[in-house]
Write a protein that holds these residues in place. Structure first.
Motif, PDB file in Angstrom:
ATOM      1  N   TRP A 113       0.833  -1.190   0.000  1.00  0.00           N
ATOM      2  CA  TRP A 113       0.000   0.000   0.000  1.00  0.00           C
ATOM      3  C   TRP A 113       0.873   1.247   0.000  1.00  0.00           C
ATOM      4  N   ASP A 114       0.441   2.281  -0.717  1.00  0.00           N
ATOM      5  CA  ASP A 114       1.153   3.565  -0.687  1.00  0.00           C
ATOM      6  C   ASP A 114       0.802   4.368   0.560  1.00  0.00           C
ATOM      7  N   VAL A 115      -0.425   4.237   1.038  1.00  0.00           N
ATOM      8  CA  VAL A 115      -0.883   4.957   2.222  1.00  0.00           C
ATOM      9  C   VAL A 115      -1.693   4.000   3.096  1.00  0.00           C
ATOM     10  N   VAL A 116      -1.358   3.955   4.371  1.00  0.00           N
ATOM     11  CA  VAL A 116      -2.172   3.236   5.353  1.00  0.00           C
ATOM     12  C   VAL A 116      -2.670   4.280   6.339  1.00  0.00           C
ATOM     13  N   ALA A 117      -3.974   4.529   6.341  1.00  0.00           N
ATOM     14  CA  ALA A 117      -4.572   5.584   7.163  1.00  0.00           C
ATOM     15  C   ALA A 117      -5.174   4.995   8.431  1.00  0.00           C
ATOM     16  N   ASN A 166       5.441  14.507  -2.486  1.00  0.00           N
ATOM     17  CA  ASN A 166       4.999  15.120  -3.739  1.00  0.00           C
ATOM     18  C   ASN A 166       3.543  15.553  -3.698  1.00  0.00           C
ATOM     19  N   MET A 167       2.959  15.612  -2.506  1.00  0.00           N
ATOM     20  CA  MET A 167       1.536  15.952  -2.417  1.00  0.00           C
ATOM     21  C   MET A 167       1.270  17.442  -2.563  1.00  0.00           C
ATOM     22  N   GLY A 168       2.227  18.299  -2.170  1.00  0.00           N
ATOM     23  CA  GLY A 168       2.007  19.743  -2.268  1.00  0.00           C
ATOM     24  C   GLY A 168       1.058  20.240  -1.203  1.00  0.00           C
ATOM     25  N   LEU A 169       1.555  20.303   0.052  1.00  0.00           N
ATOM     26  CA  LEU A 169       0.716  20.736   1.175  1.00  0.00           C
ATOM     27  C   LEU A 169       0.790  22.253   1.330  1.00  0.00           C
ATOM     28  N   TYR A 170      -0.365  22.897   1.248  1.00  0.00           N
ATOM     29  CA  TYR A 170      -0.451  24.349   1.416  1.00  0.00           C
ATOM     30  C   TYR A 170      -1.647  24.670   2.299  1.00  0.00           C
ATOM     31  N   GLY A 171      -1.668  25.912   2.799  1.00  0.00           N
ATOM     32  CA  GLY A 171      -2.830  26.390   3.529  1.00  0.00           C
ATOM     33  C   GLY A 171      -3.159  25.539   4.734  1.00  0.00           C
ATOM     34  N   GLU A 172      -4.383  24.989   4.772  1.00  0.00           N
ATOM     35  CA  GLU A 172      -4.832  24.127   5.857  1.00  0.00           C
ATOM     36  C   GLU A 172      -5.422  22.841   5.275  1.00  0.00           C
ATOM     37  N   LEU A 173      -4.680  22.225   4.366  1.00  0.00           N
ATOM     38  CA  LEU A 173      -5.200  21.067   3.647  1.00  0.00           C
ATOM     39  C   LEU A 173      -4.853  19.725   4.291  1.00  0.00           C
ATOM     40  N   HIS A 174      -4.398  19.721   5.570  1.00  0.00           N
ATOM     41  CA  HIS A 174      -3.984  18.451   6.161  1.00  0.00           C
ATOM     42  C   HIS A 174      -5.141  17.457   6.256  1.00  0.00           C
ATOM     43  N   ARG A 175      -6.362  17.940   6.427  1.00  0.00           N
ATOM     44  CA  ARG A 175      -7.506  17.032   6.481  1.00  0.00           C
ATOM     45  C   ARG A 175      -7.710  16.336   5.136  1.00  0.00           C
ATOM     46  N   PHE A 176      -7.244  16.957   4.058  1.00  0.00           N
ATOM     47  CA  PHE A 176      -7.471  16.415   2.722  1.00  0.00           C
ATOM     48  C   PHE A 176      -6.260  15.666   2.168  1.00  0.00           C
ATOM     49  N   VAL A 179      -6.934  12.806  -0.127  1.00  0.00           N
ATOM     50  CA  VAL A 179      -7.366  13.226  -1.462  1.00  0.00           C
ATOM     51  C   VAL A 179      -6.158  13.635  -2.298  1.00  0.00           C
ATOM     52  N   LEU A 180      -5.234  14.381  -1.683  1.00  0.00           N
ATOM     53  CA  LEU A 180      -4.011  14.780  -2.379  1.00  0.00           C
ATOM     54  C   LEU A 180      -3.195  13.551  -2.772  1.00  0.00           C
ATOM     55  N   ALA A 181      -3.117  12.561  -1.875  1.00  0.00           N
ATOM     56  CA  ALA A 181      -2.381  11.338  -2.179  1.00  0.00           C
ATOM     57  C   ALA A 181      -3.029  10.582  -3.325  1.00  0.00           C
ATOM     58  N   LYS A 182      -4.353  10.560  -3.339  1.00  0.00           N
ATOM     59  CA  LYS A 182      -5.072   9.877  -4.410  1.00  0.00           C
ATOM     60  C   LYS A 182      -4.781  10.530  -5.751  1.00  0.00           C
ATOM     61  N   PHE A 223      -9.284  21.247  -7.606  1.00  0.00           N
ATOM     62  CA  PHE A 223      -8.018  20.620  -7.987  1.00  0.00           C
ATOM     63  C   PHE A 223      -8.203  19.168  -8.415  1.00  0.00           C
ATOM     64  N   GLN A 224      -9.162  18.507  -7.793  1.00  0.00           N
ATOM     65  CA  GLN A 224      -9.378  17.103  -8.121  1.00  0.00           C
ATOM     66  C   GLN A 224     -10.014  16.924  -9.498  1.00  0.00           C
ATOM     67  N   LYS A 225     -10.942  17.821  -9.858  1.00  0.00           N
ATOM     68  CA  LYS A 225     -11.738  17.597 -11.060  1.00  0.00           C
ATOM     69  C   LYS A 225     -11.419  18.541 -12.215  1.00  0.00           C
ATOM     70  N   TYR A 226     -10.951  19.766 -11.895  1.00  0.00           N
ATOM     71  CA  TYR A 226     -10.855  20.760 -12.956  1.00  0.00           C
ATOM     72  C   TYR A 226      -9.502  21.452 -13.059  1.00  0.00           C
ATOM     73  N   PHE A 227      -8.513  21.004 -12.287  1.00  0.00           N
ATOM     74  CA  PHE A 227      -7.242  21.725 -12.279  1.00  0.00           C
ATOM     75  C   PHE A 227      -6.607  21.775 -13.669  1.00  0.00           C
ATOM     76  N   GLN A 228      -6.691  20.691 -14.431  1.00  0.00           N
ATOM     77  CA  GLN A 228      -6.091  20.640 -15.770  1.00  0.00           C
ATOM     78  C   GLN A 228      -7.047  21.105 -16.854  1.00  0.00           C
ATOM     79  N   ARG A 229      -8.311  21.336 -16.497  1.00  0.00           N
ATOM     80  CA  ARG A 229      -9.279  21.804 -17.484  1.00  0.00           C
ATOM     81  C   ARG A 229     -10.260  22.794 -16.839  1.00  0.00           C
ATOM     82  N   PRO A 230      -9.785  23.907 -16.341  1.00  0.00           N
ATOM     83  CA  PRO A 230     -10.661  24.860 -15.638  1.00  0.00           C
ATOM     84  C   PRO A 230     -11.766  25.432 -16.508  1.00  0.00           C
TER      85      PRO A 230
END
Length: 313
Positions: A113-117, A166-176, A179-182, A223-230
Motif C-alpha cells: 500500500w502507498d498509504v495506510v490511514a 509530492n503531495m504539495g501541502l499548502y494552507g490548511e489542507l492536512h484534512r485532505f 485526497v491529495l495522495a489519491k 483541484f481534483q476535477k478541474y485543475f487541468q481543465r478549468p
C-alpha cells in the motif's frame, strides 16, 4: 549512510507536558525498527523546545519555526526533511498511539500500500464539539471527493515517501491529505488504531474550523476535477449565466412589447448581484490559490521559515 526505514513526523504546539511521555512511548514503540523522529515545533510559546532538547535521543531532529504557521505547514516541513523510505505522521498531544505504527508499516510493506490511514475505532473526544462535526465533515468529504475513507481527521498515517513528498501541502489542507495522495495515484487502505483522551494541554480545534474545511473542500474539488481543465467549470458557469441572462432579457422584452412595466424589479437585480458576486469570489479564491502555488513552486520556495534545527544526542 543508509536511509532509515521510517521517519516519524510529529507536530507539536504548546505541548510541554506531553513531550516526555510522547518521546518515551515513541522510542519504545519503534525500538525494533530503523527509524528517525522529526518533531516540528510550530511557534510554541511554552517550554516545548526545552523539553524536547532534554529528552530527545540521537535519532531525533527538532525543527523550530520562527512563528506559528499551522499544522499543514508543520507537516510539510517535517515531510520535506524526512529521509526514510516510509513516513508516518501523528499529533503530539498523546491522543495518537505510536504502538500502532509498526503494524501500519508492516501492512504497507507486506500488502504494497502507498498509504495506510488510521481510523479511530474508539475515539476519545466530546460528541457535540468534536465527534458529531467530524462525522458530518467525513461524510461530506467522502461523498464529494469519492475518496472513501471513514476518518479524515486522524493524523496517524503511514505513507511511502515518494507519495508524501509530492503531495504539495499548502494552507490548511492536512484534512485532505488522502485526497491529495489519491491525486498522486496512491493506493490506500484504512486500519483501526487506538485513540486516547487528551490529558495535558488544550485542543487547538473547534467548531470555528467548519467554514475553513468547507472552503478548502471547494478548493479540493476544483483541484481534483478541474485543475487541468478549468474551462470546463468556468466555461459551463459562464454559459449558464449567459443563457439565464438571455432568457430573462427576452422575457422582459416580450413583456415590454406587450405593454408591461419592466422598470424596477429590485429583487431580480439583487439576485443577479449575489449570483455574480458569488461566482467572482469563488473564482478569485481559486485563482489566488494557483498564484500562490506558482509563486512557491516556480522559485523552489517553501511556505515556512525554519529558525533552527536541533539534533538529539
Amino acid at each position: 549512510m543508509t536511509k532509515p526505514l521510517i521517519s516519524v513526523v510529529i507536530t507539536v504546539f504548546n505541548e510541554e507536558e506531553n513531550i516526555k511521555p510522547l518521546l518515551a512511548s515513541t522510542y519504545s514503540a519503534l525500538k525494533d525498527l530503523d527509524y528517525e523522529v522529526i518533531l516540528v515545533e510550530d511557534g510554541a510559546t511554552d517550554e516545548t523546545v526545552a523539553e524536547v532538547k532534554k529528552y530527545a535521543n540521537n535519532r531525533t531532529k527538532l525543527i523550530i519555526f520562527n512563528k506559528n504557521y499551522g499544522q499543514t505547514t508543520a507537516l510539510s516541513a517535517g515531510i520535506d526533511m524526512a529521509s526514510a523510505e516510509y513516513i508516518a505522521t501523528m499529533d503530539g498531544d498523546l491522543q495518537n498511539d505510536p504502538t500502532d505504527i509498526p503494524m501500519m508499516l508492516e501492512k504497507a510493506i507486506s500488502e504494497n500500500w502507498d498509504v495506510v490511514a488510521g481510523r479511530r475505532a474508539n475515539r476519545q473526544d466530546g460528541f457535540v464539539l468534536r465527534k458529531f462535526p467530524s462525522k458530518i465533515a467525513n461524510w461530506v468529504i467522502r461523498n464529494t471527493t469519492k475518496v472513501y475513507l471513514n476518518d479524515y481527521g486522524c493524523s496517524l498515517r503511514v505513507y511511502r515517501a515518494d507519495i508524501a513528498q509530492n503531495m504539495g501541502l499548502y494552507g490548511e489542507l492536512h484534512r485532505f491529505i488522502p485526497v491529495l495522495a489519491k491525486q498522486e495515484g496512491a493506493t490506500m487502505t484504512e486500519v483501526d488504531v487506538k485513540h486516547h483522551p487528551r490529558i495535558h494541554g488544550t485542543s487547538k480545534y473547534g467548531l470555528s474550523r467548519t467554514f475553513k474545511v468547507m472552503a478548502d473542500l471547494i478548493l479540493m474539488l476544483f483541484f481534483q476535477k478541474y485543475f487541468q481543465r478549468p474551462i470546463h467549470i468556468f466555461g459551463t458557469l459562464g454559459m449558464l449565466s449567459f443563457f439565464v441572462g438571455i432568457v430573462i432579457n427576452i422575457y422582459l422584452l416580450v413583456e415590454k412589447i406587450l405593454g408591461g412595466d419592466i422598470w424596477g424589479r429590485p429583487i431580480l437585480l439583487l439576485g443577479f448581484i449575489f449570483l455574480l458576486a458569488g461566482i467572482q469570489l469563488i473564482t478569485t479564491g481559486i485563482v489566488a490559490e494557483i498564484i500562490v502555488r506558482t509563486y512557491f513552486e516556480s522559485q523552489n520556495k517553501t511556505t515556512y521559515k525554519i529558525k533552527s534545527v536541533f539534533q538529539g544526542e
